[in-house]
Design an enzyme around this catalytic site. Structure first.
Site, short mmCIF file in Angstrom:
data_model
loop_
_atom_site.label_atom_id
_atom_site.label_comp_id
_atom_site.label_asym_id
_atom_site.label_seq_id
_atom_site.Cartn_x
_atom_site.Cartn_y
_atom_site.Cartn_z
N SER A 95 106.05 53.79 -30.42
CA SER A 95 106.27 53.72 -31.86
C SER A 95 107.70 54.12 -32.20
O SER A 95 108.64 53.56 -31.67
CB SER A 95 105.22 54.58 -32.58
N ASP A 217 97.72 45.22 -34.68
CA ASP A 217 98.29 46.54 -34.96
C ASP A 217 98.68 46.57 -36.43
O ASP A 217 99.54 45.81 -36.87
CB ASP A 217 99.52 46.76 -34.06
N HIS A 246 97.50 50.92 -33.10
CA HIS A 246 98.90 51.32 -32.92
C HIS A 246 99.09 52.32 -31.78
O HIS A 246 100.21 52.56 -31.34
CB HIS A 246 99.41 51.92 -34.24
#
Length: 270
Positions: A95, A217, A246
């Protein structure tokens, strides 16, 4: 113990020739890699740490000005690599930490053999010719919900981000690490992430990049991975997994761990 080691709860595991650095995303800490680490320690030296602001770090060390941009985090990564005399590493960033790795690799390409990104996005907001997945209005509502009742917001945000079964262990785990963050720090960090735009930096990346993401996602549409692939300056490869959510390394480790290991072990074929 040095201040960098203490502040970031740095742990060095394994004893291989090559070093793998595992960097977690927003709302988690180094425990998000618990399914991956056991598969690496026999072959690699593994560095795990907590980003400043994570619930496992001392909130007194959180400098709101330093961490108002991703550069502050990138310099933390460089400081950790220097502190532990890591010559060059395979950097696995989840991320926001994927983009932190991008910035760090531009500043110090000598420290990175390659980047492996999981659920990465250079910009979350939609733009004229760019689909990031969010409108400003959506984000403003999200920030307001965080301000008004952080615990309630965590309870709603975790299932959305993880996806899948509401009672899953992954949702419970993400809820726990999310709720461990101090609310004002969580809001500051999330606003900084969602409002950032790093698209202009992508052509400056020279190290190879392995881009991995879930088919579904909420935070990162699949087209974003293709955008990264088209715009990164170095060689890159994309793999879209049949996973949802995610944080697939937490919610679907059986699928994700073999994929991650393959990208860590093997370089992009030129």
């Amino acid at each position: 113990m040095g201040i960098v080691e203490e502040a970031h709860n740095v742990k060095i595991l394994g004893s291989g020739e090559q070093t793998v650095v595992l960097a977690h995303g927003f709302g988690t800490d180094q425990s998000v890699w618990k399914h991956l680490v056991p598969h690496l320690v026999d072959d690699y030296k593994v560095v795990i740490f907590d980003n400043m602001g994570a619930g496992t770090t001392n909130p007194d060390y959180f400098d709101f000005e330093r961490y108002s941009t991703l550069e502050g985090y990138a310099y933390d990564v460089i400081a950790i690599l220097e502190e532990f005399q890591v010559g060059s590493c395979i950097y696995v960033g989840h991320s926001v930490s994927a983009m932190i790795g991008v910035i760090a690799s531009i500043a110090r390409p000598d420290l990175f053999t390659k980047l492996v990104t999981v659920s990465a996005s250079p910009r979350y907001l939609n733009d004229m010719d760019y689909y990031g997945g969010f409108e400003q209005e959506d984000l403003d509502q999200l920030y307001e919900a965080m301000r008004s009742n952080y615990k309630a917001w965590c309870s709603g945000f975790a299932p959305l981000v993880i996806g899948g079964d509401m009672d899953s262990v992954a949702i419970q785990e993400f809820s726990r690490t999310l709720f461990n963050m101090r609310p004002d720090i969580a809001l500051s960090v999330l606003q900084m992430i969602f409002q950032s735009d790093l698209r202009h930096l992508l052509p400056h990346v020279s190290v190879p990049c392995h881009i991995i993401q879930s088919m579904k996602d909420l935070a990162v549409p699949v087209v974003v991975s293709e955008y990264l692939h088209q715009n990164l300056g170095g060689g890159s490869i994309v793999e879209v997994m049949s996973t949802e959510g995610h944080l697939p390394q937490l919610s679907s480790p059986d699928v994700v761990i073999p994929v991650l290991l393959r990208h860590i072990h093997h370089d992009i074929a030129i």
